[in-house]
Design a protein around this motif. Structure first.
Motif, PDB file in Angstrom:
ATOM      1  N   GLU A 106      -8.910  10.183   4.400  1.00 35.65           N
ATOM      2  CA  GLU A 106      -7.980   9.174   3.835  1.00 35.65           C
ATOM      3  C   GLU A 106      -6.665  10.243   3.566  1.00 35.65           C
ATOM      4  OE1 GLU A 106      -8.322   6.346   0.493  1.00 35.65           O
ATOM      5  OE2 GLU A 106     -10.617   6.578   0.830  1.00 35.65           O
ATOM      6  N   LYS A 107      -5.489   9.771   4.209  1.00 39.34           N
ATOM      7  CA  LYS A 107      -4.221  10.554   3.947  1.00 39.34           C
ATOM      8  C   LYS A 107      -3.329   9.619   3.469  1.00 39.34           C
ATOM      9  CE  LYS A 107      -5.118  13.512   8.037  1.00 39.34           C
ATOM     10  NZ  LYS A 107      -4.574  14.037   9.285  1.00 39.34           N
ATOM     11  N   ALA A 108      -2.454  10.280   2.376  1.00 41.06           N
ATOM     12  CA  ALA A 108      -1.412   9.612   1.879  1.00 41.06           C
ATOM     13  C   ALA A 108      -0.390   8.779   2.664  1.00 41.06           C
ATOM     14  CB  ALA A 108      -0.602  10.563   0.849  1.00 41.06           C
ATOM     15  N   GLY A 109      -0.340   7.517   2.383  1.00 38.33           N
ATOM     16  CA  GLY A 109       0.536   6.743   3.413  1.00 38.33           C
ATOM     17  C   GLY A 109       0.076   6.208   4.649  1.00 38.33           C
ATOM     18  N   GLU A 110      -1.200   6.656   4.863  1.00 42.56           N
ATOM     19  CA  GLU A 110      -1.937   6.197   6.057  1.00 42.56           C
ATOM     20  C   GLU A 110      -3.141   5.534   5.655  1.00 42.56           C
ATOM     21  OE1 GLU A 110      -2.777   9.211   9.036  1.00 42.56           O
ATOM     22  OE2 GLU A 110      -0.810  10.002   8.787  1.00 42.56           O
ATOM     23  N   ARG A 111      -3.574   4.656   6.618  1.00 41.46           N
ATOM     24  CA  ARG A 111      -4.989   3.979   6.406  1.00 41.46           C
ATOM     25  C   ARG A 111      -6.143   4.920   6.753  1.00 41.46           C
ATOM     26  NH1 ARG A 111      -5.427  -0.018  11.639  1.00 41.46           N
ATOM     27  NH2 ARG A 111      -7.299   1.314  12.057  1.00 41.46           N
ATOM     28  N   ARG A 112      -7.246   4.706   6.070  1.00 42.78           N
ATOM     29  CA  ARG A 112      -8.351   5.363   6.240  1.00 42.78           C
ATOM     30  C   ARG A 112      -8.988   5.270   7.622  1.00 42.78           C
ATOM     31  NH1 ARG A 112     -14.112   4.116   3.294  1.00 42.78           N
ATOM     32  NH2 ARG A 112     -13.947   2.384   4.539  1.00 42.78           N
TER      33      ARG A 112
END
Length: 123
Positions: free
Chosen positions: A80-86
């Protein structure tokens, strides 16, 4: 004439599907050999590296990734990255590296045999 062209395209399409099915594991394992990649990236790399000749759609790619993971050849992990989907990233395991080496050897032997059979100097 149109019926002949249509049948020829259908035959070519069937052959393409069968060839892709027979080499799908080798393709996927080769793509993730260098580093972990997520499904969409794998799909795009296959298309890019094959100059658009091969395309793996989600409906066929993800079941294959899951099978390779079940065999222990790939290891998947969610990122998981901030602002992106898992996304699930797949990396090659030690067993996957061994399978890739075997499949490459088999593929190279097959290609060499086909070259011997189909080379124009035998015509």
């Amino acid at each position: 004439m149109t019926d002949v062209k249509t049948r020829s395209r259908e035959r070519d399409s069937t052959l393409d599907r069968e060839m892709k099915k027979g080499s799908a594991e080798l393709i996927i394992l080769s793509i993730v050999e260098a580093r972990a990649r997520h499904g969409y990236e794998i799909s795009k790399l296959i298309e890019t590296r094959s100059n658009g000749q091969l395309k793996f759609h989600v409906a066929s790619l993800y079941p294959l990734l899951y099978r390779l993971e079940e065999r222990g050849w790939l290891q998947g992990r969610w990122v998981e990255k901030a602002g992106e989907r898992r996304r699930r990233f797949y990396s090659l395991t030690a067993a996957g590296r061994a399978a890739l080496a075997r499949q490459r050897e088999t593929w190279n032997t097959f290609v060499d045999a086909m070259r011997l059979i189909t080379d124009s100097h035998h015509a």
